[in-house]
Design a protein around this motif. Structure first.
Motif, PDB file in Angstrom:
ATOM      1  N   LEU A 199      93.419   7.134   1.612  1.00  0.00           N
ATOM      2  CA  LEU A 199      94.036   8.295   2.251  1.00  0.00           C
ATOM      3  C   LEU A 199      95.430   7.962   2.766  1.00  0.00           C
ATOM      4  CD1 LEU A 199      91.107   9.697   4.438  1.00  0.00           C
ATOM      5  CD2 LEU A 199      91.859  10.514   2.199  1.00  0.00           C
ATOM      6  N   ARG A 200      96.362   8.866   2.550  1.00  0.00           N
ATOM      7  CA  ARG A 200      97.689   8.771   3.157  1.00  0.00           C
ATOM      8  C   ARG A 200      97.682   9.685   4.367  1.00  0.00           C
ATOM      9  NH1 ARG A 200     101.692   5.322   4.083  1.00  0.00           N
ATOM     10  NH2 ARG A 200     103.739   6.327   4.303  1.00  0.00           N
ATOM     11  N   LEU A 201      97.838   9.113   5.546  1.00  0.00           N
ATOM     12  CA  LEU A 201      97.830   9.890   6.777  1.00  0.00           C
ATOM     13  C   LEU A 201      99.263  10.172   7.201  1.00  0.00           C
ATOM     14  CD1 LEU A 201      95.110   7.986   8.864  1.00  0.00           C
ATOM     15  CD2 LEU A 201      94.805   9.630   6.994  1.00  0.00           C
ATOM     16  N   PRO A 202      99.594  11.427   7.535  1.00  0.00           N
ATOM     17  CA  PRO A 202     100.968  11.759   7.923  1.00  0.00           C
ATOM     18  C   PRO A 202     101.350  11.238   9.300  1.00  0.00           C
ATOM     19  CG  PRO A 202      99.564  13.675   8.148  1.00  0.00           C
ATOM     20  CD  PRO A 202      98.735  12.619   7.480  1.00  0.00           C
ATOM     21  N   ASN A 203     100.369  10.849  10.089  1.00  0.00           N
ATOM     22  CA  ASN A 203     100.613  10.276  11.408  1.00  0.00           C
ATOM     23  C   ASN A 203      99.397   9.459  11.814  1.00  0.00           C
ATOM     24  OD1 ASN A 203      98.737  12.170  13.012  1.00  0.00           O
ATOM     25  ND2 ASN A 203     100.116  13.617  11.994  1.00  0.00           N
ATOM     26  N   ARG A 204      99.500   8.740  12.921  1.00  0.00           N
ATOM     27  CA  ARG A 204      98.426   7.855  13.372  1.00  0.00           C
ATOM     28  C   ARG A 204      97.525   8.509  14.416  1.00  0.00           C
ATOM     29  NH1 ARG A 204      99.907   2.330  11.950  1.00  0.00           N
ATOM     30  NH2 ARG A 204     101.884   2.425  10.828  1.00  0.00           N
ATOM     31  N   LEU A 205      97.667   9.797  14.596  1.00  0.00           N
ATOM     32  CA  LEU A 205      96.854  10.542  15.556  1.00  0.00           C
ATOM     33  C   LEU A 205      95.577  11.032  14.895  1.00  0.00           C
ATOM     34  CD1 LEU A 205      99.421  12.718  17.512  1.00  0.00           C
ATOM     35  CD2 LEU A 205      97.709  11.202  18.535  1.00  0.00           C
ATOM     36  N   VAL A 206      94.454  10.695  15.494  1.00  0.00           N
ATOM     37  CA  VAL A 206      93.143  11.087  14.994  1.00  0.00           C
ATOM     38  C   VAL A 206      92.498  12.036  16.000  1.00  0.00           C
ATOM     39  CG1 VAL A 206      90.848  10.272  14.326  1.00  0.00           C
ATOM     40  CG2 VAL A 206      92.884   8.906  13.767  1.00  0.00           C
ATOM     41  N   MET A 207      91.958  13.126  15.509  1.00  0.00           N
ATOM     42  CA  MET A 207      91.165  14.000  16.367  1.00  0.00           C
ATOM     43  C   MET A 207      89.786  13.399  16.511  1.00  0.00           C
ATOM     44  SD  MET A 207      90.172  18.012  15.946  1.00  0.00           S
ATOM     45  CE  MET A 207      88.917  18.738  16.997  1.00  0.00           C
ATOM     46  N   ALA A 208      89.441  12.983  17.742  1.00  0.00           N
ATOM     47  CA  ALA A 208      88.157  12.335  17.998  1.00  0.00           C
ATOM     48  C   ALA A 208      87.016  13.338  17.869  1.00  0.00           C
ATOM     49  CB  ALA A 208      88.158  11.732  19.404  1.00  0.00           C
ATOM     50  N   PRO A 209      85.811  12.862  17.538  1.00  0.00           N
ATOM     51  CA  PRO A 209      84.662  13.764  17.460  1.00  0.00           C
ATOM     52  C   PRO A 209      84.325  14.345  18.828  1.00  0.00           C
ATOM     53  CG  PRO A 209      83.975  11.473  17.243  1.00  0.00           C
ATOM     54  CD  PRO A 209      85.468  11.480  17.199  1.00  0.00           C
ATOM     55  N   LEU A 210      84.127  15.658  18.872  1.00  0.00           N
ATOM     56  CA  LEU A 210      83.901  16.377  20.125  1.00  0.00           C
ATOM     57  C   LEU A 210      82.734  17.342  19.965  1.00  0.00           C
ATOM     58  CD1 LEU A 210      87.618  17.308  20.808  1.00  0.00           C
ATOM     59  CD2 LEU A 210      86.273  15.779  22.247  1.00  0.00           C
ATOM     60  N   THR A 211      81.647  17.088  20.661  1.00  0.00           N
ATOM     61  CA  THR A 211      80.510  18.005  20.628  1.00  0.00           C
ATOM     62  C   THR A 211      80.885  19.309  21.321  1.00  0.00           C
ATOM     63  OG1 THR A 211      78.885  16.231  20.579  1.00  0.00           O
ATOM     64  CG2 THR A 211      78.139  18.368  21.399  1.00  0.00           C
ATOM     65  N   ARG A 212      80.724  20.436  20.617  1.00  0.00           N
ATOM     66  CA  ARG A 212      81.105  21.740  21.165  1.00  0.00           C
ATOM     67  C   ARG A 212      80.004  22.787  21.012  1.00  0.00           C
ATOM     68  NH1 ARG A 212      84.945  19.163  23.208  1.00  0.00           N
ATOM     69  NH2 ARG A 212      83.217  19.177  24.657  1.00  0.00           N
ATOM     70  N   ASN A 213      78.873  22.446  20.385  1.00  0.00           N
ATOM     71  CA  ASN A 213      77.704  23.338  20.309  1.00  0.00           C
ATOM     72  C   ASN A 213      78.055  24.710  19.737  1.00  0.00           C
ATOM     73  OD1 ASN A 213      77.626  21.662  23.059  1.00  0.00           O
ATOM     74  ND2 ASN A 213      75.548  21.743  22.244  1.00  0.00           N
ATOM     75  N   ARG A 214      78.803  24.744  18.649  1.00  0.00           N
ATOM     76  CA  ARG A 214      79.165  26.028  18.040  1.00  0.00           C
ATOM     77  C   ARG A 214      78.509  26.244  16.679  1.00  0.00           C
ATOM     78  NH1 ARG A 214      82.284  25.595  22.830  1.00  0.00           N
ATOM     79  NH2 ARG A 214      83.370  27.575  23.199  1.00  0.00           N
ATOM     80  N   ALA A 215      77.599  25.389  16.258  1.00  0.00           N
ATOM     81  CA  ALA A 215      76.881  25.632  15.007  1.00  0.00           C
ATOM     82  C   ALA A 215      75.823  26.710  15.226  1.00  0.00           C
ATOM     83  CB  ALA A 215      76.227  24.339  14.515  1.00  0.00           C
ATOM     84  N   ASP A 216      75.296  27.248  14.131  1.00  0.00           N
ATOM     85  CA  ASP A 216      74.186  28.184  14.239  1.00  0.00           C
ATOM     86  C   ASP A 216      72.959  27.457  14.782  1.00  0.00           C
ATOM     87  OD1 ASP A 216      75.849  30.083  13.140  1.00  0.00           O
ATOM     88  OD2 ASP A 216      74.993  29.919  11.109  1.00  0.00           O
ATOM     89  N   ALA A 217      71.929  28.226  15.140  1.00  0.00           N
ATOM     90  CA  ALA A 217      70.722  27.634  15.717  1.00  0.00           C
ATOM     91  C   ALA A 217      70.053  26.639  14.775  1.00  0.00           C
ATOM     92  CB  ALA A 217      69.735  28.740  16.105  1.00  0.00           C
ATOM     93  N   ASP A 218      70.237  26.835  13.461  1.00  0.00           N
ATOM     94  CA  ASP A 218      69.645  25.920  12.485  1.00  0.00           C
ATOM     95  C   ASP A 218      70.570  24.774  12.109  1.00  0.00           C
ATOM     96  OD1 ASP A 218      71.509  27.376  11.100  1.00  0.00           O
ATOM     97  OD2 ASP A 218      70.122  28.139   9.577  1.00  0.00           O
ATOM     98  N   GLY A 219      71.683  24.644  12.840  1.00  0.00           N
ATOM     99  CA  GLY A 219      72.596  23.532  12.604  1.00  0.00           C
ATOM    100  C   GLY A 219      73.615  23.749  11.512  1.00  0.00           C
ATOM    101  N   VAL A 220      73.719  24.956  11.003  1.00  0.00           N
ATOM    102  CA  VAL A 220      74.680  25.252   9.930  1.00  0.00           C
ATOM    103  C   VAL A 220      76.033  25.634  10.526  1.00  0.00           C
ATOM    104  CG1 VAL A 220      75.216  26.761   7.981  1.00  0.00           C
ATOM    105  CG2 VAL A 220      72.861  25.987   8.346  1.00  0.00           C
ATOM    106  N   PRO A 221      77.107  24.951  10.142  1.00  0.00           N
ATOM    107  CA  PRO A 221      78.445  25.347  10.600  1.00  0.00           C
ATOM    108  C   PRO A 221      78.829  26.706  10.027  1.00  0.00           C
ATOM    109  CG  PRO A 221      78.443  23.096   9.743  1.00  0.00           C
ATOM    110  CD  PRO A 221      77.144  23.712   9.345  1.00  0.00           C
ATOM    111  N   GLY A 222      79.452  27.529  10.861  1.00  0.00           N
ATOM    112  CA  GLY A 222      79.870  28.848  10.417  1.00  0.00           C
ATOM    113  C   GLY A 222      81.377  28.990  10.362  1.00  0.00           C
ATOM    114  N   SER A 223      81.828  30.228  10.208  1.00  0.00           N
ATOM    115  CA  SER A 223      83.255  30.493  10.034  1.00  0.00           C
ATOM    116  C   SER A 223      84.065  30.123  11.272  1.00  0.00           C
ATOM    117  CB  SER A 223      83.474  31.968   9.688  1.00  0.00           C
ATOM    118  OG  SER A 223      82.958  32.807  10.712  1.00  0.00           O
ATOM    119  N   LEU A 224      83.453  30.231  12.459  1.00  0.00           N
ATOM    120  CA  LEU A 224      84.175  29.876  13.678  1.00  0.00           C
ATOM    121  C   LEU A 224      84.547  28.396  13.669  1.00  0.00           C
ATOM    122  CD1 LEU A 224      85.164  31.014  16.434  1.00  0.00           C
ATOM    123  CD2 LEU A 224      82.995  30.197  17.398  1.00  0.00           C
TER     124      LEU A 224
END
Length: 378
Positions: A19-44
């Protein structure tokens, strides 16, 4: 990858494996509880991550490799066809916006509840989490987890490997194995949560064995260049007491140094600490550092840029930031412009669902546009 430029800055490009990264900034993993009840990620979720695609790399939030590993309500999974399809919509949106993504694989172990997963949690030993846990009906007393059998351990290792394959099928460039923050892998490392008398407990060599097996299985499944590992030495979150940190991590890193992983992700890193210097000396590959910003204190006004620059000067290769990316979808652009940052609205970070405090943080462009419009109207 290790630094090839003296004191590289956060906004300079670099390579991470293929991977070629345009910068050295990484978005860290952040739990936000926005998946559906069955754990499926949605449009949000697709919107949320695509908004932050200017990060050098996004590491998507902790995602369960199997049903029993679920921690809290509305946590995403990656162990069904529906999960894969949901995440594919997210990665497609991020790719279309010019971004790159890894997925964090997180098994909660004792950080779980039957009201969340429908199953009794599994852990190294039957030692309960010493605090309540969030469920769909509010906070509940933690339950005593079932001690994992050797067959359970083997099955879980296989589940991590399959979850990694699923993540690649879903369009991720790689995965991060979560061995931090008191989750299952960290529970195996710590003396107060691992009371086992078999080959997966007791000595340091025994307690690092499960983490090593999981990491190697994932690397075998999708390639070492697609595999990262996150650790948080001496972190006591979720009731963890490692007991022998100074011996634990040299042993763990020694078992994994030959794998040539994509990166090692060190949480709450302090460039002035002996621990950071020791890990940098021992780890032969890419070191991603998440600066210690005094959490739960308020996010610093610069979002952690100064701390990140100090870590780069001390030998880190990449810098991960969490709250700064949460509150500033255009964090990279704001840092490039020297613009002020939005502060996090803590009330809306977890368990509330919806776009508020998630996808509605203003961008610099929107703010500037609003100011210009107001000036023209006047």
């Amino acid at each position: 990858m290790t630094n090839t430029t003296p004191n590289p800055e956060l906004l300079t490009p670099t390579d991470l494996g293929p991977l070629r990264l345009p910068n050295r900034l990484v978005m860290a993993p952040l739990t936000r509880n926005r998946a559906d009840a069955d754990g499926v990620p949605g449009s949000l979720m697709a919107t949320y991550y695509a908004q932050r695609a200017s990060a050098g790399l996004i590491i998507a939030e902790g995602t369960t490799p199997n049903a029993v590993g679920q921690t809290y309500p509305n946590i995403p999974g990656i162990h069904s066809a529906a999960h894969i399809a949901g995440w594919r919509r997210v990665t497609d949106a991020v790719r279309a916006a010019g971004g790159r993504m890894f997925l964090q694989l997180q098994h909660g172990g004792r950080v779980g509840h039957p009201d969340n997963s429908g199953l009794m949690p599994l852990a190294p030993s039957p030692v309960a989490l010493p605090e309540t846990i969030h469920t769909p009906t509010g906070r509940q007393p933690s339950v005593v987890p079932l001690a994992m059998t050797v067959d359970d351990i083997r099955t879980t290792v296989a589940d991590f490997a399959q979850a990694a394959r699923n993540a690649v099928e879903a369009g991720f460039a790689g995965v991060e194995v979560h061995a931090a923050n008191g989750q299952l892998l960290h529970q195996f490392l710590a003396r107060n949560t691992n009371l086992r008398g078999d080959a997966y407990g007791g000595s340091v060599a025994g307690r690092v064995r499960f983490v090593v097996e999981v990491t190697r299985a994932v690397a075998d499944a999708i390639g070492s260049e697609r595999t990262g590992l996150r650790i948080s030495p001496a972190n006591t979150v979720n009731g963890i007491e490692e007991g022998d940190t100074e011996r634990l991590y040299p042993a763990l890193l020694g078992e994994l140094a030959d794998l040539e992983l994509a990166y090692l992700h060190l949480e709450f890193a302090d460039p002035d600490s002996v621990l950071f210097a020791d890990i940098r000396d021992r780890w032969p590959g890419t070191l991603m550092a998440n600066p210690n910003l005094g959490w739960p204190a308020a996010m610093p006004a610069d979002g952690g840029r100064g701390a990140g620059e100090r870590l780069l000067a001390a030998g880190a290769d990449l810098i991960s930031l969490g709250r700064a990316f949460l509150a500033n979808p255009d964090l990279v652009e704001r840092l490039e412009a020297g613009a002020p940052l939005n502060q996090v609205r803590d009330k809306y970070t977890m368990y509330v669902g919806g776009p508020t405090g998630y996808t509605d943080y203003p961008t610099l462009a929107a703010t500037d546009g609003g100011l210009l419009a107001a000036q023209r109207a006047a």
